[in-house]
Design an enzyme around this catalytic site. Structure first.
Site, mmCIF file in Angstrom:
data_model
loop_
_atom_site.group_PDB
_atom_site.id
_atom_site.type_symbol
_atom_site.label_atom_id
_atom_site.label_comp_id
_atom_site.label_asym_id
_atom_site.label_seq_id
_atom_site.Cartn_x
_atom_site.Cartn_y
_atom_site.Cartn_z
ATOM 1 N N LYS A 96 39.959 19.555 20.678
ATOM 2 C CA LYS A 96 39.171 18.408 21.015
ATOM 3 C C LYS A 96 39.362 17.088 20.706
ATOM 4 C CE LYS A 96 34.189 17.456 21.529
ATOM 5 N NZ LYS A 96 34.050 16.284 20.726
ATOM 6 N N GLY A 185 25.319 12.787 23.539
ATOM 7 C CA GLY A 185 24.123 12.130 23.865
ATOM 8 C C GLY A 185 23.027 12.977 24.543
ATOM 9 N N ASN A 206 25.444 19.502 19.727
ATOM 10 C CA ASN A 206 25.424 19.676 18.285
ATOM 11 C C ASN A 206 24.060 19.109 17.873
ATOM 12 O OD1 ASN A 206 27.627 19.341 15.416
ATOM 13 N ND2 ASN A 206 25.762 20.194 15.587
ATOM 14 N N THR A 207 23.921 17.647 17.786
ATOM 15 C CA THR A 207 22.817 17.227 16.968
ATOM 16 C C THR A 207 21.478 17.608 17.599
ATOM 17 O OG1 THR A 207 24.207 15.370 16.918
ATOM 18 C CG2 THR A 207 22.042 14.869 16.209
#
Length: 260
Positions: A96, A185, A206-207
């Site tokens: 990635k 995002g 992820n976040t």
């Protein structure tokens, strides 16, 4: 099924391995998400030492495919070097690719990204490039040999959702044969569903999961939202209208008038 280069997977959710409250919660969240591909950062996770050994042991227990990334790299040389180290450590040609231009926005350096992709593809890598939603950049990446493109919805960790729907839709329309993944995002399951309704092949999260009050429950929420969004896309969404359209047609005589 979704195809990444020459491999097929059942889950359309790719998940990151950072920022979780604990290693156990990371494991449980990944399991609950159903994700089969997990991204790991060579620069932000320790590959050696006791802590590193524990981390990789937890990842191996999950039985997932590891997608190393070049998170934190600020230039072409840095990204290429990190990618080569990742290939040696993880025995994979997948990478990635992230080349960051600005620390405040974490916006991709699209010029450096294309250059790094060209170098890595010539060296046998299969590149998953993190980019903006700019069509011209995506087309350059495809011309370089990328068969997967990963445009952002909004800046990394912002949780704003899709901020340029028209641009993402244009990418899908113009690159019908490329695997497209919304990366960065997204903050809510509804954001992921929207991406899938646009026809995107997958999303990377992820976040939004790791920083939720209950990461494990949020992982399940995203899993279900992605399934719902994809099902809606495949079923064929009706087009939006500017005016009302009655859902019950008026035909003939009202039934109560027909009673003698």
């Amino acid at each position: 099924m979704v195809k990444f280069y020459d491999r097929e997977f059942g889950s359309r959710l790719l998940i990151g391995s950072a920022l979780y409250p604990s290693p156990a919660i990371m494991q449980d969240s990944i399991r609950e998400s159903g994700a089969e591909i997990v991204t790991v950062s060579l620069r932000r996770e320790t590959a050696g030492g006791k802590a590193g050994d524990q981390f990789w042991s937890l990842i191996r227990e999950l039985g997932v495919t590891v997608l190393p990334n070049t998170a934190g790299c600020r230039g072409v040389r840095d990204a290429v070097t990190t990618a080569k180290l990742a290939r040696e450590l993880f025995a994979t040609s997948w990478i990635k690719l992230e080349v960051i231009a600005d620390n405040d926005t974490l916006q991709p350096d699209v010029v450096g990204l294309v250059e790094a992709a060209q170098i890595l593809i010539k060296d046998g890598f299969e590149v998953f490039p993190y980019c903006t939603e700019d069509l011209s950049v995506a087309m350059r990446l495809v011309d370089a040999g990328c068969r997967v493109v990963m445009p952002w919805a909004a800046p990394i960790g912002s949780a704003r959702g899709i901020t340029n729907r028209d641009a993402l839709k244009l990418l899908r329309d113009r690159l019908p044969d490329i695997t497209l993944v919304v990366d960065a995002g997204l903050g809510a399951p509804s954001h992921a569903a929207e991406a899938m309704e646009l026809g995107y092949d997958a999303v990377l999260l992820n976040t939004a999961i790791a920083k939720a009050e209950d990461p494990v429950a949020m992982a399940r929420g995203f899993k279900l939202a992605i399934e719902a969004g994809r099902t809606g896309f495949e079923a064929g969404l009706m087009g939006a209208r500017d005016f009302a359209s009655p859902s019950t047609p008026v035909i003939g005589t009202p039934f109560w008038h027909a009673v003698s």
